[in-house]
Design an enzyme around this catalytic site. Sequence first.
Site, PDB file in Angstrom:
ATOM      1  N   GLU A   1       0.843  -1.220   0.000  1.00 33.40           N
ATOM      2  CA  GLU A   1       0.000   0.000   0.000  1.00 33.40           C
ATOM      3  C   GLU A   1       0.867   1.256   0.000  1.00 33.40           C
ATOM      4  OE1 GLU A   1      -3.283  -0.102   2.823  1.00 33.40           O
ATOM      5  OE2 GLU A   1      -4.123  -1.846   1.811  1.00 33.40           O
TER       6      GLU A   1
ATOM      7  N   GLU B   1      -5.036  -8.734  -0.267  1.00 35.75           N
ATOM      8  CA  GLU B   1      -5.847  -8.376   0.905  1.00 35.75           C
ATOM      9  C   GLU B   1      -7.287  -8.281   0.457  1.00 35.75           C
ATOM     10  OE1 GLU B   1      -4.508  -5.260   3.561  1.00 35.75           O
ATOM     11  OE2 GLU B   1      -2.407  -5.746   3.163  1.00 35.75           O
TER      12      GLU B   1
ATOM     13  N   GLN C   1      -7.729 -11.467   7.815  1.00 37.25           N
ATOM     14  CA  GLN C   1      -6.449 -12.094   8.034  1.00 37.25           C
ATOM     15  C   GLN C   1      -6.695 -13.446   8.685  1.00 37.25           C
ATOM     16  OE1 GLN C   1      -3.541  -9.618   9.951  1.00 37.25           O
ATOM     17  NE2 GLN C   1      -3.923  -7.873   8.574  1.00 37.25           N
TER      18      GLN C   1
HETATM   19  O1  AHR Z   1      -5.351  -5.782   6.955  1.00 32.30           O
HETATM   20  C1  AHR Z   1      -5.298  -4.599   7.664  1.00 32.30           C
HETATM   21  C2  AHR Z   1      -4.642  -3.471   6.887  1.00 32.30           C
HETATM   22  O2  AHR Z   1      -5.410  -3.141   5.792  1.00 32.30           O
HETATM   23  C3  AHR Z   1      -3.287  -3.763   6.296  1.00 32.30           C
HETATM   24  O3  AHR Z   1      -2.258  -3.592   7.197  1.00 32.30           O
HETATM   25  C4  AHR Z   1      -3.192  -2.745   5.210  1.00 32.30           C
HETATM   26  O4  AHR Z   1      -2.355  -3.178   4.146  1.00 32.30           O
HETATM   27  C5  AHR Z   1      -4.628  -2.524   4.787  1.00 32.30           C
HETATM   28  O5  AHR Z   1      -4.955  -1.188   4.733  1.00 32.30           O
END
Ligand code: AHR
Length: 492
Positions: free
Chosen positions: A173, A297, A346
Amino acid sequence: MAKLIVNTERKGAKINRNLYGHFSEHLGRCIYNGLFVGKDSPIPNVNGMRTDVVEALRHIRVPVLRWPGGCFADEYHWKDGVGPQETRKRMVNTNWGGVVEDNSFGTHEFMELCRQIGCEPYVNGNVGSGTVQEMSEWVEYMTFDGVSPMAEARKRNGREEPWKLTYFGVGNENWGCGGNMRPEFYADQFRRYATYVRNYGDNKIFKIACGPNVDDYEWTDKVMAIAGKYADAISLHYYTRPRSLAWDDKGPATGFEEAEYWTTLRNALWMNELVENHLAIMRRHDPEGRVGLIVDEWGTWYDVEPGTNPGFLYQQNTMRDALVAAITLNIFNRHADGVIMANIAQIVNVLQSVILTEGEKMLLTPTYHVFDLYKDHQNATLLDSWVETRNVGDDKVQLPNLHQSASVDENGRILVTVANLSLTDAETLELRVPGKEQAKATVRVLTGSMDAHNTFDAPETVDIADWTDFRQENGILIVTVPACSVTAITLD
Ligand code: AHR
């Protein structure tokens, strides 16, 4: 009745097993307490990794695990996390709750975790606050087999052999927490950093460039134009929010209104358009399709559970999440010719987790069960499929009631996965698969009310049921799938 047709003559791409990948960050209780408790913990563990969690992850055949972030990756200095535990630096985790990070889980521990799970490591390097040298040395430390300062350091720290490492992310990011860069600047940074991410011996690194935030098509276009030829893949991040698409307009993970069920699923379905648009831009620069799209993600993002640290992103997980997972994985399967990896955010205790823990207790979420139902799609070949749908929803949101994908594995076994989005109506499917009229069928179903979830006191409220309520007539499989359900039909 809804016709569901699978065309065994029209084969698509191989579904990369890495579409079923996961993401683990130094965030809240994902690493610490979730995956790793340390060797001295009373919680059963092997080399510090929770035995119950590792066993559950092996069961769904986790193929790849991304680490150490996330936003944490661009503040992580890997040398702080190797060597004797007592000398490891303590730092503040500025992104996630301002808690102390003692670096007791570092490179060696991550590689050990992957070994136990039986998955491939995907390491994300630091561009935002790290140096080219630091990134280069990390790869040397992990993969160089010979005499070099980093290989010697690795050996001193107890690991003689290099590890095999394929997937390496050059920043995370970088349009946001990874340095607030403009695409042109990041693309040049990628070219520079990636130059020194070396292949040692027969270890070949697959270099992943930071891709766009959601529908930032300009980012994809510029990064591909400037840096595409140096990258093997580009990563997309998209989180499903329950209401609007606005970042701060979230809502609760449980106890939500029906309207939020529909908006959540509508937002999840948007993944289809995002993937197609980004792939189309990528192909303009790379007509051969050499550069893959990785969605490293994805998942739902709600308000944290009341009373928990807002920086820990701990949320419950319901049948609504199961539907989001089912839809999203169907979308990835259906784009297997361009999407080559995905990592749900996650793995444990953070956002749309497959596992939640509390002390020594552990539970499997509805999302876990979807990964279980879908696991035989891994490495199978996509088959063309079509389902007859009707609209469901409310006065604001209308969606197709069914969403599906299908694949065939190397033994000819077919897997069809179907989500029934309706909250009220079961649907009778008429499954036709030419050539498989006499096949032995197995049906497994996950269902419950939209808000149904597992708790530490009742961990099996939502669980997979072996379904016997189906029949085969004239080569057609007739099965009634309940409202708000995810079904896996296997034809042997
Ligand atoms: O998954 C949580 C956060 O979301 C991660 O650290 C980031 O890459 C995204 O904004």
